[in-house]
Design an enzyme around this catalytic site. Structure first.
Site, mmCIF file in Angstrom:
data_model
loop_
_atom_site.group_PDB
_atom_site.id
_atom_site.type_symbol
_atom_site.label_atom_id
_atom_site.label_comp_id
_atom_site.label_asym_id
_atom_site.label_seq_id
_atom_site.Cartn_x
_atom_site.Cartn_y
_atom_site.Cartn_z
ATOM 1 N N ASP A 200 -15.600 70.699 24.743
ATOM 2 C CA ASP A 200 -15.243 69.844 25.875
ATOM 3 C C ASP A 200 -16.235 68.695 25.769
ATOM 4 O OD1 ASP A 200 -15.119 68.468 28.262
ATOM 5 O OD2 ASP A 200 -14.564 70.248 29.388
ATOM 6 N N HIS A 201 -15.748 67.544 25.289
ATOM 7 C CA HIS A 201 -16.710 66.515 24.885
ATOM 8 C C HIS A 201 -17.533 66.009 26.076
ATOM 9 C CE1 HIS A 201 -13.239 63.921 25.931
ATOM 10 N NE2 HIS A 201 -14.173 63.128 26.372
ATOM 11 N N HIS A 263 -12.886 69.039 32.024
ATOM 12 C CA HIS A 263 -14.017 68.149 32.336
ATOM 13 C C HIS A 263 -14.506 68.314 33.771
ATOM 14 C CE1 HIS A 263 -12.825 66.459 28.644
ATOM 15 N NE2 HIS A 263 -11.990 65.551 29.083
#
Ligand code: NDP
Length: 513
Positions: A200-201, A263
């Site tokens: 999950d960047h 996010h």
């Protein structure tokens, strides 16, 4: 513009030592002809190579169905790196050496013969690099993840006696709890949990990591970080663009699956978690899991009170979701969501966490705003505008990374007039705009180092679907009717109504409104 300064040299030295400690590696990218590879992965690898932060030597093997030669593949990559890398080929001056490490192999993702060829190529590269370490990176659409994993297992590529094998899996990980559990089951048949890096960047962003340092390396805020002093928490992940060319995918997913499940809930867990006992993957993820376990499940009869779902529709010729390419003309898909959640534990009992995310909103911004309680008694006369907003602490994640603390003070001069001001810490000014690593740079280095702290564990993923699924199901059954909003606003007015029922307005801190 602030002067651009490099990362502090001590940090860079430490990173270089970490890189040097890593053994040579082959990185295998599935979906190498795609957008993520061009715009994020290879630009990040290029920057890391320029800063000598990659293991030496390394090789990158790109795989996809498109028939590309090595030369065509490298040309594509160069365009992506020039447009997107923090350090461009012109600034680095080592493009040919870098590009020479890349090769391309056309494959069928579910074709056993392709994996035999892959196996031979990996054996060849292992000989050249003198290392059997392989990082597989799944950058394909999610529907082919299971096939790839199964084929890697069947070809005996998921383990090796003389080197490590790891797999990075892009989001989305499943589209609901059942599919996430099934995908976890399929991946676990081939890889052990400690080989799996679910990306999950957002967790790779400096400010998100800084949230941990801010909370757990400073004593001054921790005593306030609980139900006794915090009134509400507001988390926004807003985009100012529409669905673009991703309409087909997005119309099946919607905002809950695309943004909230991953996010936004990651930001909630980092804000609400207890101090981990150590800075390692197990301790961190254990605490995040406890928060997700404590999030109160929204009951079917509560969906309408606890959520707002919206879709952008312009009344004056601007963008309208239902007219976007790949979107059904009568689509009910939400491009905006606002949720109110509670975390049922001692620290957060009774404190609402308001989350919102959407497309075509007023501005692109990600922030966490912690709103503190009002003073218990205000001694200043009310006719001097003495009732000021309560203090807020805003953690600005993008685009301008930093921290702001709002408080009230006296306007100079006669009388006792007050005003609200901000104490601002701006990351860009502190380290130089261009010195902040891209999230993918950080996460690629971590995956190569075997540090899974900033990646999601299987239980974390499943618990976040457990939170999102009842809301999605309620919406599917017509709860919280779809509300339309004008592009360029903060979403439907129903959000203001939801907050007004609690006597609040949405608190923002990183934008002027
Ligand atoms: P793309 O749609 O660009 O797909 C990547 C590659 O996969 C394509 O080049 C194509 O290569 C192959 N592909 C496309 N459709 C199919 C299909 N139906 N079946 C099999 N292969 C297919 O995706 P992205 O690069 O944008 O994203 C890759 C993954 O990363 C996705 O899971 C996405 O959700 C995730 N992601 C992407 C982000 C981004 O910014 N792009 C951000 C965050 C996550 P070929 O036809 O040559 O096989």
């Amino acid at each position: 513009m602030p002067e651009s300064r490099p990362l502090p040299s001590a940090v860079l030295q430490q990173e270089k030592r970490r890189a040097a400690a890593a053994k040579p590696v082959t990185i295998v990218i599935f979906g190498a002809s795609g957008d993520l590879t061009q715009r994020k992965l290879v630009p990040a690898l290029h920057t890391l190579a320029c800063e000598n932060l990659l293991p030496q030597p390394f090789a990158v093997l790109g795989l996809a169905r498109s028939p590309l030669s090595d030369e065509e593949f490298r040309r594509q990559l160069k365009a992506g790196v020039e447009a997107n890398a923090r350090i461009t080929p012109a600034q680095c001056g080592r493009w040919d050496e870098f590009a020479g490490r890349f090769s391309y192999l056309p494959i069928g993702y579910d074709d056993p013969a392709s994996y035999e060829i892959l196996s031979e190529r990996l054996a060849q590269l292992a000989q050249e690099l003198r290392s059997h370490n392989v990082l597989f990176y799944l950058a394909t659409p999610p529907q082919v993840y299971a096939d790839i994993v199964e084929r890697l297992g069947a070809a005996g590529l998921a383990q090796h006696d003389e080197g490590w094998r790891r797999i990075v899996i892009e989001k989305p990980f499943g589209h609901d709890l059942a599919s996430a559990q099934e995908l976890n089951r399929q991946v676990h048949q081939v890889f052990n949990e400690d080989q799996i890096y679910r990306i999950d960047h957002y967790l790779g962003k400096e400010t998100v990591q800084n949230l941990l340092v801010f909370r757990f390396a400073n004593a001054i805020f921790e005593p306030l970080w609980n139900r006794n002093y915090v009134d509400a928490v507001f988390i926004t992940v807003a985009e100012s663009v529409g669905v673009g060319r991703r309409g087909g995918y997005y119309d099946q997913a919607g905002v809950l699956r695309d943004m909230i499940q991953n996010h936004v809930l990651q930001l909630l867990t980092l804000t609400a978690m207890e101090p981990p006992v150590a800075f390692n993957a197990t301790a961190l993820r254990n605490e995040k899991v406890k928060v997700l376990e404590a999030v109160r499940e929204v009951q079917p009869y509560e969906v309408a009170q606890m959520s707002v779902r919206g879709q952008y529709r312009s009344r004056n010729g601007g963008p309208t979701y239902r007219q976007e390419e790949g979107v059904r003309p009568n689509s009910q898909t939400a491009t905006f969501a606002a949720l109110k959640l509670y975390v049922d534990n001692w620290r957060w009992q009774g404190v609402p966490f308001y989350l919102r995310s959407g497309k075509m909103l007023r501005t692109k911004i990600s922030e966490i705003v912690v709103r503190f309680k009002r003073v218990p008694y205000l001694m200043f006369p009310k006719d001097y505008e003495g009732i000021r907003p309560p203090n807020t602490l805003s953690l600005c994640i993008q685009p301008d990374e930093g921290i702001r603390l709002s408080f009230n003070l006296k306007v100079p001069g006669a009388g006792m007039r007050t005003q609200t001001v901000n104490m601002v810490f701006d990351y860009g000014t502190h380290v130089g705009e261009n010195a902040l690593p891209d999230a993918y740079e950080r996460l690629l280095v971590d995956a190569l180092q075997g540090d899974a702290s900033l990646f999601a564990r299987s239980d974390e993923i499943e618990l976040s679907w457990r939170i999102v699924d009842p809301i999605q199901e309620g919406w599917n059954e017509g709860a919280a009717p779809l509300a339309f909003y004008e592009p360029g606003t903060w979403g439907p007015r129903e959000v203001d109504e939801m907050l007004a029922r609690d006597g609040l307005v949405w608190a923002t801190g990183c934008t002027d409104g």
